[in-house]
Design a protein around this motif. Structure first.
Motif, PDB file in Angstrom:
ATOM      1  N   ILE A  64       0.839  -1.212   0.000  1.00  0.00           N
ATOM      2  CA  ILE A  64       0.000   0.000   0.000  1.00  0.00           C
ATOM      3  C   ILE A  64       0.865   1.248   0.000  1.00  0.00           C
ATOM      4  O   ILE A  64       0.633   2.198  -0.781  1.00  0.00           O
ATOM      5  CB  ILE A  64      -0.943  -0.016   1.217  1.00  0.00           C
ATOM      6  CG1 ILE A  64      -2.003  -1.117   1.056  1.00  0.00           C
ATOM      7  CG2 ILE A  64      -1.622   1.343   1.390  1.00  0.00           C
ATOM      8  CD1 ILE A  64      -2.825  -1.358   2.299  1.00  0.00           C
ATOM      9  N   LEU A  65       1.883   1.276   0.862  1.00  0.00           N
ATOM     10  CA  LEU A  65       2.754   2.447   0.938  1.00  0.00           C
ATOM     11  C   LEU A  65       3.470   2.706  -0.384  1.00  0.00           C
ATOM     12  O   LEU A  65       3.567   3.845  -0.860  1.00  0.00           O
ATOM     13  CB  LEU A  65       3.771   2.269   2.065  1.00  0.00           C
ATOM     14  CG  LEU A  65       3.201   2.287   3.497  1.00  0.00           C
ATOM     15  CD1 LEU A  65       4.295   1.958   4.496  1.00  0.00           C
ATOM     16  CD2 LEU A  65       2.570   3.637   3.813  1.00  0.00           C
ATOM     17  N   GLU A  67       3.799   5.918  -5.217  1.00  0.00           N
ATOM     18  CA  GLU A  67       3.973   6.069  -6.651  1.00  0.00           C
ATOM     19  C   GLU A  67       2.822   6.846  -7.270  1.00  0.00           C
ATOM     20  O   GLU A  67       3.017   7.668  -8.177  1.00  0.00           O
ATOM     21  CB  GLU A  67       4.100   4.680  -7.299  1.00  0.00           C
ATOM     22  CG  GLU A  67       5.378   3.940  -6.985  1.00  0.00           C
ATOM     23  CD  GLU A  67       6.592   4.651  -7.574  1.00  0.00           C
ATOM     24  OE1 GLU A  67       6.497   5.183  -8.697  1.00  0.00           O
ATOM     25  OE2 GLU A  67       7.628   4.706  -6.876  1.00  0.00           O
ATOM     26  N   LYS A  68       1.626   6.581  -6.788  1.00  0.00           N
ATOM     27  CA  LYS A  68       0.453   7.312  -7.326  1.00  0.00           C
ATOM     28  C   LYS A  68       0.581   8.809  -7.064  1.00  0.00           C
ATOM     29  O   LYS A  68       0.383   9.642  -7.990  1.00  0.00           O
ATOM     30  CB  LYS A  68      -0.819   6.766  -6.665  1.00  0.00           C
ATOM     31  CG  LYS A  68      -2.101   7.477  -7.117  1.00  0.00           C
ATOM     32  CD  LYS A  68      -3.284   7.056  -6.275  1.00  0.00           C
ATOM     33  CE  LYS A  68      -3.200   7.707  -4.890  1.00  0.00           C
ATOM     34  NZ  LYS A  68      -4.429   7.486  -4.107  1.00  0.00           N
ATOM     35  N   ASP A  69       0.920   9.184  -5.846  1.00  0.00           N
ATOM     36  CA  ASP A  69       1.041  10.604  -5.521  1.00  0.00           C
ATOM     37  C   ASP A  69       2.158  11.261  -6.328  1.00  0.00           C
ATOM     38  O   ASP A  69       2.028  12.407  -6.786  1.00  0.00           O
ATOM     39  CB  ASP A  69       1.309  10.771  -4.022  1.00  0.00           C
ATOM     40  CG  ASP A  69       0.111  10.348  -3.177  1.00  0.00           C
ATOM     41  OD1 ASP A  69      -1.017  10.354  -3.722  1.00  0.00           O
ATOM     42  OD2 ASP A  69       0.302  10.015  -1.997  1.00  0.00           O
ATOM     43  N   GLN A 129      -5.586  12.578 -14.158  1.00  0.00           N
ATOM     44  CA  GLN A 129      -5.256  12.398 -12.747  1.00  0.00           C
ATOM     45  C   GLN A 129      -6.262  11.456 -12.067  1.00  0.00           C
ATOM     46  O   GLN A 129      -5.884  10.567 -11.298  1.00  0.00           O
ATOM     47  CB  GLN A 129      -5.225  13.750 -12.037  1.00  0.00           C
ATOM     48  CG  GLN A 129      -4.091  14.648 -12.462  1.00  0.00           C
ATOM     49  CD  GLN A 129      -4.104  15.987 -11.741  1.00  0.00           C
ATOM     50  OE1 GLN A 129      -5.048  16.290 -10.999  1.00  0.00           O
ATOM     51  NE2 GLN A 129      -3.060  16.782 -11.952  1.00  0.00           N
ATOM     52  N   ILE A 130      -7.548  11.680 -12.357  1.00  0.00           N
ATOM     53  CA  ILE A 130      -8.598  10.813 -11.775  1.00  0.00           C
ATOM     54  C   ILE A 130      -8.416   9.370 -12.246  1.00  0.00           C
ATOM     55  O   ILE A 130      -8.526   8.416 -11.462  1.00  0.00           O
ATOM     56  CB  ILE A 130      -9.989  11.346 -12.152  1.00  0.00           C
ATOM     57  CG1 ILE A 130     -10.213  12.721 -11.497  1.00  0.00           C
ATOM     58  CG2 ILE A 130     -11.071  10.357 -11.722  1.00  0.00           C
ATOM     59  CD1 ILE A 130     -11.478  13.408 -11.950  1.00  0.00           C
ATOM     60  N   LEU A 164      -6.874   3.782 -11.174  1.00  0.00           N
ATOM     61  CA  LEU A 164      -6.091   2.590 -11.527  1.00  0.00           C
ATOM     62  C   LEU A 164      -5.187   2.146 -10.368  1.00  0.00           C
ATOM     63  O   LEU A 164      -5.090   0.958 -10.055  1.00  0.00           O
ATOM     64  CB  LEU A 164      -5.242   2.878 -12.769  1.00  0.00           C
ATOM     65  CG  LEU A 164      -6.007   2.988 -14.100  1.00  0.00           C
ATOM     66  CD1 LEU A 164      -5.075   3.406 -15.232  1.00  0.00           C
ATOM     67  CD2 LEU A 164      -6.673   1.663 -14.440  1.00  0.00           C
ATOM     68  N   PHE A 165      -4.507   3.105  -9.737  1.00  0.00           N
ATOM     69  CA  PHE A 165      -3.627   2.763  -8.621  1.00  0.00           C
ATOM     70  C   PHE A 165      -4.421   2.242  -7.419  1.00  0.00           C
ATOM     71  O   PHE A 165      -3.980   1.307  -6.734  1.00  0.00           O
ATOM     72  CB  PHE A 165      -2.778   3.967  -8.221  1.00  0.00           C
ATOM     73  CG  PHE A 165      -1.459   4.006  -8.933  1.00  0.00           C
ATOM     74  CD1 PHE A 165      -0.362   3.349  -8.417  1.00  0.00           C
ATOM     75  CD2 PHE A 165      -1.324   4.696 -10.132  1.00  0.00           C
ATOM     76  CE1 PHE A 165       0.858   3.379  -9.079  1.00  0.00           C
ATOM     77  CE2 PHE A 165      -0.116   4.727 -10.796  1.00  0.00           C
ATOM     78  CZ  PHE A 165       0.994   4.059 -10.274  1.00  0.00           C
ATOM     79  N   ASP A 166      -5.603   2.837  -7.161  1.00  0.00           N
ATOM     80  CA  ASP A 166      -6.428   2.350  -6.044  1.00  0.00           C
ATOM     81  C   ASP A 166      -6.912   0.926  -6.301  1.00  0.00           C
ATOM     82  O   ASP A 166      -6.912   0.076  -5.403  1.00  0.00           O
ATOM     83  CB  ASP A 166      -7.616   3.297  -5.825  1.00  0.00           C
ATOM     84  CG  ASP A 166      -7.188   4.637  -5.254  1.00  0.00           C
ATOM     85  OD1 ASP A 166      -6.062   4.715  -4.718  1.00  0.00           O
ATOM     86  OD2 ASP A 166      -7.974   5.610  -5.358  1.00  0.00           O
TER      87      ASP A 166
END
Length: 437
Positions: A31-32, A37-39, A54-55, A60-62
């Motif tokens: 998760i971390l 990476e997403k942020d 961005q959305i 996708l990352f979530d």
């Protein structure tokens, strides 16, 4: 309908706490990493005016994070017995986490110093470049040291336990089997320790059994030598007399021949019974099993032996009532065992006494009991009755018996899954045979 647990059903598996903890730690790491990476991608790589992208990246990352957590937990909860792997995997993960945490603290501590030195231009000088180059190496070495120290600390208990097992195995090599290792934990090393204990105990039992067999073999050789030598010495003596005196005295001639005949018959019986017992003690005993009414068989044998017992002044009291008990037996062998019981009573029962035969059902046990009065209660040792060549008379002068009859009975009963016991009570020898349904 009630659903039974299948071997591959995760919901039905017993969830070991170590597996759950491993899933939690690795999932948290995933998760971390994924959320970090997403942020980074959303905040630094994608222009602010492209909100739709961005959305999409966030979704996708979530979704990827949720899928990663699901599959990580699925793996850890479905692990069947790899507790040691989980243990070391957790140790690696925690050691990495400790190194990352240490690196973060160092960077946080040196952050202001970096900013000040960079603003002053010191880092562009030769001294600054030298310090930064060596500082990077020191930083990496420090992270490696933190990781190694954390990993060594976390795995120290297992390493000590493995060293303990190694020492104990060497002690087993030096001291012999039977030594028991301390079982600690419930992972594969503990299973290995239990297996070593089980193996050591089994090998000790095997070793002791081999010693007993060797002792019994030596006793058998001594007893066979004794029981062969006595009648052979007698036969040789009478043959010498026959050769010396010839057939001039017909009465003595017949007397000598009768003695030799009795001795030879005794030898023949002993050799036959010794052969039979040796064959029954083999590993490849052939059992021709068929369903038989044991009570009816006993009644038939009692009828046949009643006359033989009467000829020796013995009265048979047959208490085998009219009931049936069927079990699978080798008829020839079981008849031999029962006949040996009758022969034993006929040879050793007190003159003009009773032989009592009874059989009954006790729950799921078929109990056969044969009782006869004995003359030498003081010298008879009930616990040795089933030993090879044991006879009630210490002098072993009885030529009518080889001393193998009850040993054969015991072996035949054991081959049928039963047991036989002997006891002496108030002048009576009591033999009891038990078979289970």
């Amino acid at each position: 309908m009630s659903r039974q647990c299948g071997e591959g059903d995760i919901n039905c598996k017993k969830r070991h706490p170590l597996h759950v903890a491993g899933g939690c730690v690795v999932s948290l790491q995933a998760i971390l990493i994924l959320q970090g990476e997403k942020d980074f991608i959303v905040n630094y790589l994608i222009p602010y005016h492209m909100e739709w992208l961005q959305i999409l990246i966030r979704c996708l990352f979530d979704a990827g994070t949720a899928a990663a957590v699901f599959f990580i937990f699925r793996y850890f909860l479905s692990v069947k017995s790899h507790k040691l792997i989980i243990y070391y995997l957790l140790s690696v993960v925690l050691s990495v986490a400790a190194a990352v945490l240490a690196g973060g603290l160092i960077i946080r501590f040196l952050k202001d110093w970096f900013i000040e030195t960079a603003a002053s231009g010191f880092l562009d000088t030769k001294s600054g470049i030298f310090i930064m180059t060596n500082l990077s190496g020191v930083f990496i070495l420090l992270l490696v040291a933190v990781f190694s120290g954390a990993f060594a600390f976390l795995t120290k208990r297992k390493v000590n336990y493995i060293q303990y097992i190694s020492r104990e195995i060497k002690n087993i090599e030096n001291d012999g089997f039977g030594r028991e290792l301390k079982v600690s934990g419930n992972d594969e090393i503990a299973d290995l320790c239990s297996s070593i204990n089980h193996m050591s105990q089994k090998l000790l039992e095997k070793q002791e059994n081999e010693r007993r067999l060797e002792k019994r073999k030596n006793e058998l050789i001594v007893n066979v030598s004794h029981d062969l030598r006595s009648p052979l010495t007698s036969i040789i003596g009478y043959v010498k007399l026959l050769k010396k005196e010839g057939a001039s005295d017909e009465e003595k001639f017949r007397e000598y021949i009768d003695v030799v005949d009795v001795r030879l018959q005794g030898l023949n019986e002993m050799v036959n019974e010794l052969f039979e017992l040796t064959r029954l003690n083999g590993t490849d005993v052939e059992m021709n099993l068929e369903k038989t009414d044991m009570a009816a068989l006993l009644r038939h044998l009692a009828y046949e032996n009643e006359i033989l017992l009467q000829e020796h002044g013995l009265a048979l009291q047959n208490n085998v009532t009219d009931f049936s008990f069927e079990m699978k037996v080798d008829i020839n062998k079981i008849v031999r065992a029962f006949q040996n019981l009758f022969d034993n009573a006929r040879k050793y029962a007190k003159e003009c006494s009773e032989v009592i035969l009874s059989a009954r059902l006790e729950e799921n046990i078929f109990l056969i009991q044969m009782k006869n009065q004995i003359k030498n209660q003081e010298t008879l040792q009930a616990e040795k009755l089933f030993d090879r060549f044991y006879q009630g008379d210490a002098s072993r002068s009885d030529t009518r018996s080889s001393g193998l009859g009850l040993a054969i009975v015991k072996r035949i009963v054991e081959l049928h899954g039963g047991e036989i016991t002997a006891d002496v009570k108030e002048g009576w020898l009591v033999l009891e045979v038990r078979f289970w349904e």
